[in-house]
Structure formats: structure tokens, C-alpha cells
Design an enzyme around this catalytic site. Structure first.
Site, PDB file in Angstrom:
ATOM      1  N   ARG A  73       0.813  -1.223   0.000  1.00  0.00           N
ATOM      2  CA  ARG A  73       0.000   0.000   0.000  1.00  0.00           C
ATOM      3  C   ARG A  73       0.846   1.273   0.000  1.00  0.00           C
ATOM      4  O   ARG A  73       0.437   2.292  -0.551  1.00  0.00           O
ATOM      5  CB  ARG A  73      -0.943  -0.007   1.202  1.00  0.00           C
ATOM      6  CG  ARG A  73      -2.077  -0.986   0.983  1.00  0.00           C
ATOM      7  CD  ARG A  73      -2.972  -1.108   2.170  1.00  0.00           C
ATOM      8  NE  ARG A  73      -4.201  -1.788   1.796  1.00  0.00           N
ATOM      9  CZ  ARG A  73      -5.130  -2.154   2.663  1.00  0.00           C
ATOM     10  NH1 ARG A  73      -4.965  -1.929   3.959  1.00  0.00           N
ATOM     11  NH2 ARG A  73      -6.214  -2.752   2.245  1.00  0.00           N
ATOM     12  N   LYS A 112     -18.851 -17.572   1.240  1.00  0.00           N
ATOM     13  CA  LYS A 112     -20.316 -17.555   1.284  1.00  0.00           C
ATOM     14  C   LYS A 112     -20.975 -16.895   0.085  1.00  0.00           C
ATOM     15  O   LYS A 112     -20.479 -15.899  -0.420  1.00  0.00           O
ATOM     16  CB  LYS A 112     -20.765 -16.797   2.536  1.00  0.00           C
ATOM     17  CG  LYS A 112     -20.413 -17.499   3.814  1.00  0.00           C
ATOM     18  CD  LYS A 112     -20.849 -16.648   4.978  1.00  0.00           C
ATOM     19  CE  LYS A 112     -20.758 -17.420   6.282  1.00  0.00           C
ATOM     20  NZ  LYS A 112     -21.162 -16.591   7.397  1.00  0.00           N
ATOM     21  N   GLY A 117     -10.038  -9.016  -0.571  1.00  0.00           N
ATOM     22  CA  GLY A 117      -8.991  -9.372   0.377  1.00  0.00           C
ATOM     23  C   GLY A 117      -8.355 -10.732   0.189  1.00  0.00           C
ATOM     24  O   GLY A 117      -7.141 -10.839   0.003  1.00  0.00           O
ATOM     25  N   GLY A 125     -13.298  -4.383   0.441  1.00  0.00           N
ATOM     26  CA  GLY A 125     -14.691  -3.947   0.539  1.00  0.00           C
ATOM     27  C   GLY A 125     -15.042  -2.913  -0.518  1.00  0.00           C
ATOM     28  O   GLY A 125     -16.133  -2.944  -1.100  1.00  0.00           O
TER      29      GLY A 125
HETATM   30  P1  AMP Z   1     -14.229 -14.571   1.215  1.00  0.00           P
HETATM   31  O1  AMP Z   1     -13.705 -13.670   2.281  1.00  0.00           O
HETATM   32  O2  AMP Z   1     -15.710 -14.703   1.166  1.00  0.00           O
HETATM   33  O3  AMP Z   1     -13.618 -14.285  -0.137  1.00  0.00           O
HETATM   34  O4  AMP Z   1     -13.775 -16.052   1.649  1.00  0.00           O
HETATM   35  C1  AMP Z   1     -12.436 -16.436   1.658  1.00  0.00           C
HETATM   36  C2  AMP Z   1     -12.293 -17.653   2.496  1.00  0.00           C
HETATM   37  O5  AMP Z   1     -13.094 -18.699   1.976  1.00  0.00           O
HETATM   38  C3  AMP Z   1     -10.890 -18.188   2.550  1.00  0.00           C
HETATM   39  O6  AMP Z   1     -10.382 -17.990   3.830  1.00  0.00           O
HETATM   40  C4  AMP Z   1     -11.043 -19.667   2.227  1.00  0.00           C
HETATM   41  O7  AMP Z   1     -10.330 -20.496   3.108  1.00  0.00           O
HETATM   42  C5  AMP Z   1     -12.526 -19.902   2.380  1.00  0.00           C
HETATM   43  N1  AMP Z   1     -12.983 -21.029   1.556  1.00  0.00           N
HETATM   44  C6  AMP Z   1     -12.743 -21.254   0.265  1.00  0.00           C
HETATM   45  N2  AMP Z   1     -13.270 -22.411  -0.132  1.00  0.00           N
HETATM   46  C7  AMP Z   1     -13.873 -22.955   0.934  1.00  0.00           C
HETATM   47  C8  AMP Z   1     -14.587 -24.171   1.181  1.00  0.00           C
HETATM   48  N3  AMP Z   1     -14.794 -25.049   0.190  1.00  0.00           N
HETATM   49  N4  AMP Z   1     -15.056 -24.409   2.413  1.00  0.00           N
HETATM   50  C9  AMP Z   1     -14.841 -23.503   3.408  1.00  0.00           C
HETATM   51  N5  AMP Z   1     -14.182 -22.348   3.253  1.00  0.00           N
HETATM   52  C10 AMP Z   1     -13.697 -22.076   2.038  1.00  0.00           C
END
Ligand code: AMP
Length: 395
Positions: A35, A197, A353, A376
Site C-alpha cells: 500500500r 459464502k 482481500g 470492501g
Molecule cells: P471470502 O472472504 O468470502 O472471499 O472467503 C475467503 C475464504 O473462503 C478463505 O479464507 C477460504 O479459506 C474460504 N474457503 C474457500 N473455499 C472454501 C470451502 N470449500 N469451504 C470452506 N471455506 C472455504
């Protein structure tokens, strides 16, 4: 766009909102300088024109004044990166700060103390913004990471510079990159959405359905889609209250001629651990007691084909639990496919992120077209929202 390119800063004091919210180790050493380096071109432009620079930023989430969140810890690192001895004042408003700003000479750089030591910063307090504004002639916003916040230094302050407010090079580049993907893209456009999610990506999916040709789904959200379609997902991550939403998304995509690609196979594990037993199975045949933690090899091939045909690629979110070595392969293979497509002329933007963390971990940062500095903020732009920090410059 109102960028600093068109401005001559000779004899001018520029107040630059940067995003120096950098990670520090237990000895207060900066562990990732991305950054700071990203803010360098704007700072150098002002100095080379013959002006002076006042830098303001937040660091962490302090509750009042907290020594460990002091920006004094990063002075030597900023000095090293910019190549100019950075001066520091132990507040961001008040008499001492006004004195330091007044006596600042052309070619000099002053860093103010953490803006968030004052609660007025996050409240978007107008009087606080006015005090900050009184320090300089020109306001530059170069902090994409906080552009989605209507804080005093990121948005409210702009009103005190009606004719002297500009996007810094970094912020301009961020806006341009997202625009290149969403509005000025060469087709076919492919968005890859991974991460944990569905719920955190719904806004993005709905907005990009009108703009992309392909959506590749990966990560934990895969299993909400698979279950909604009647598959067996064992103990995989699933948002049961989003099953209907997943079906709606698939339906809408079909109506808009957007192809959604779901993983066909998964690396499954009998525990959320790098030491767990693993096997590869079809995504819709996951036995009870097992959970999908990465995409499988058939999926990698399938995704590679889609990516190879794409001229514009957006990547947000890892395909698996890349933090654990045994479940990083899908994300690495995806990175390789994107790197290859980029080499062949595609434009690729990576943001959010965790995908940025993955890109850095596996060394893809120089093999994609652009890596965003905002998590974000990028998500909100992809959702089609106008960010307060950007709007304030445009108004
Ligand atoms: P996000 O912040 O929504 O982009 O989520 C990122 C996180 O999702 C990372 O820390 C990954 O470890 C987790 N992730 C990716 N694939 C899976 C999975 N199949 N089951 C659980 N967590 C996951």
C-alpha cells in the site's frame, strides 16, 4: 477523470489521503509494503512539480489514542520507499500540526498521526474535516481501500476544496480497472467468484449478470448451489437459507444468456485440517462426514477452457481453503490459467482481500493485469454502487 496528471503542484501544499493501513509485526515493522508503494507515484508527482506533501491515513481500528496504532511506526519505511525523509507530527489536527504544515517547504513530506485517534474521522464530522482541510491548498484522494466510507478524510473534506480536489494515480487506476471490466470490456467477459459464502457475493452476482458472459463459481459457496440443485454435499459449507436464492440466480443467468460454471468435482476431507484424509469425488456425491475444501482436477480443466477463451477476467475469492496446502491446488491452477490468458492478451483484474492474499502467496501478482488494493471498496463497486470517496471528488 479529475486526476492529478493535469495539475501543476509548484509551490502548492497537497493533502493526500493515502491508505497506509499496513500490517505490522510485534516489533512494529511493516510486513507488507504494497500500500505504501502503491501511493508513491502520486507523492512523487507533487514533489517533482515543486510542491510539498501532507499525508494522512488511518491504521487499524484504535479506540481513541492507542500507541500500537501510531503511524510513527511506519515513518522509516515510508521514508525508505519514497526516498525523501518523512517528517511526522503526533496528531492530525491542532496547533502543532498547523505549525508543521505551515513551515513545510517544497519538496518535503509530512505524515500526520492516525486519523482514527479522533472519533470524528469515522463519524464524518464536518468541523474535523475542515480543520484537516485548512492544512493544504489541494486535496488528493488516493485511498481506494477506504473509498467506500464517508469518513471525514475520505469524503467530507472534499467540500472544502471545490475546485482543488483530485483523484490520485492509484485511485484513478482502480476506477479505470473496474470500469474496464464492467463497462468497457472486450468480450467474452468471465467473472470468477469464490470465497466462503454466497451471501457476501449476491450483490456482485446480481450486478454483473448484465455485464459478463461467464460466471465461474468456486469456494465454499459452490455447495449452496449444488445442494439447491439436489446434489449430496455431505458436511460442506452451506447456507440453507440461500438455496432458493441460488436457484433464482441460476434462472436469471439463463434468461440473460450468462453461463454459470459450477465445479464438477471436489477435493473432500473428513476434517477441516491439513492432516485430514482426502479424496476427489463429484461435487454432488459428497458422503456424510466429508466436506468439500477445494475444486478437483476435472474442474480445473473445465475452468481453464473457459478462461483461455476469455478476453476480460475478474477474479474475486479463492476456489478452496488455500491457506491449507492440501486445499490450495484449485486456486493455484486457476491462477495459472488466468496468468496464461493474460499473457495471451486478456485483461485480468484480481480483487477482494482473500484473492489478493492468494495471488501474493502463490506469486501471481506480476502475471495478472491489475491487483486491486481495496477489498470492501472493490466489492461495493462491483455491486454497482458509487463510492462516497469517489463521488466527493466528482461533485
Ligand atoms: P471470502 O472472504 O468470502 O472471499 O472467503 C475467503 C475464504 O473462503 C478463505 O479464507 C477460504 O479459506 C474460504 N474457503 C474457500 N473455499 C472454501 C470451502 N470449500 N469451504 C470452506 N471455506 C472455504
Amino acid at each position: 477523470m479529475k486526476t492529478i496528471q493535469q495539475v501543476n503542484f509548484e509551490n502548492k501544499k497537497a493533502l493526500i489521503r493515502v491508505d497506509f493501513n499496513v500490517p505490522l509485526d510485534e516489533n512494529f515493522q511493516v510486513t507488507d509494503t504494497t500500500r505504501i508503494e502503491a501511493a508513491k507515484p502520486s507523492i512523487i508527482k507533487v514533489l517533482e512539480d515543486g510542491g510539498s506533501v501532507i499525508l494522512m491515513s488511518h491504521l487499524g481500528r484504535p479506540k481513541g489514542v492507542e500507541e500500537k496504532f501510531s503511524l510513527k511506526h511506519i515513518v522509516s519505511k515510508v521514508t525508505e520507499i519514497i526516498g525523501v525523509q518523512v517528517k511526522f507530527v503526533s496528531d492530525c489536527v491542532g496547533e502543532e500540526v498547523e505549525e508543521a504544515a505551515k513551515s513545510l517547504q517544497n519538496g518535503e513530506v509530512l505524515l500526520l498521526e492516525n486519523l482514527r485517534f479522533h472519533p470524528e474521522e469515522k463519524k464524518g464530522d464536518v468541523a474535523f474535516a475542515e480543520k484537516l482541510a485548512s492544512l493544504a491548498d489541494i486535496y488528493i484522494n488516493d485511498a481506494f481501500g477506504t473509498a467506500h466510507r464517508a469518513h471525514a478524510s475520505t469524503a467530507i473534506i472534499a467540500q472544502f476544496f471545490p475546485n482543488n480536489k483530485y483523484f490520485g494515480f492509484l485511485l484513478a487506476k482502480e476506477i479505470e480497472s473496474i470500469d474496464k471490466v464492467l463497462n468497457n470490456s472486450e468480450k467474452p467477459v468471465t467473472a470468477i467468484l469464490g470465497g466462503a459464502k454466497v451471501s457476501s457475493k449476491i450483490g456482485v452476482i446480481e450486478n454483473i449478470l448484465d455485464k459478463v458472459d461467464h460466471i465461474i463459481v468456486g469456494g465454499g459457496m459452490t455447495f449452496t448451489f449444488v445442494k439447491a440443485l439436489g446434489g449430496k454435499i455431505g458436511n460442506s459449507l452451506c447456507e440453507d437459507d440461500k438455496l432458493q436464492l441460488a436457484l433464482d440466480i441460476l434462472e436469471k443467468a439463463k434468461a440473460k444468456n450468462v453461463q454459470i460454471h459450477l465445479p464438477v468435482d471436489a477435493v473432500i476431507a473428513d476434517a477441516f485440517s491439513n492432516d485430514a484424509n482426502t479424496q476427489e469425488v463429484d461435487t454432488n456425491e459428497i458422503p456424510d462426514g466429508w466436506m468439500g475444501l477445494d475444486t478437483g482436477s476435472k474442474t480445473a480443466e473445465l475452468f481453464a477452457e473457459v478462461i483461455a477463451q476469455s478476453k476480460t477476467i475478474l477474479w474475486n475469492g479463492p476456489l478452496g481453503v488455500f491457506e491449507l496446502d492440501n486445499f490450495a491446488k484449485g486456486t493455484i491452477e486457476l491462477g495459472n490459467s488466468i496468468a496464461e490468458a493474460t499473457k495471451n492478451g486478456a485483461f485480468s483484474l484480481v480483487g477482494g482481500g482473500d484473492s489478493v492474499a492468494a495471488v501474493k502467496k502463490f506469486g501471481f501478482q506480476d502475471k495478472v493485469s491489475y491487483v486491486s488494493t481495496g477489498g470492501g471498496a472493490m466489492l461495493e463497486m462491483l455491486e454497482g454502487r458509487t463510492l462516497p470517496g469517489i463521488q466527493a471528488i466528482l461533485d
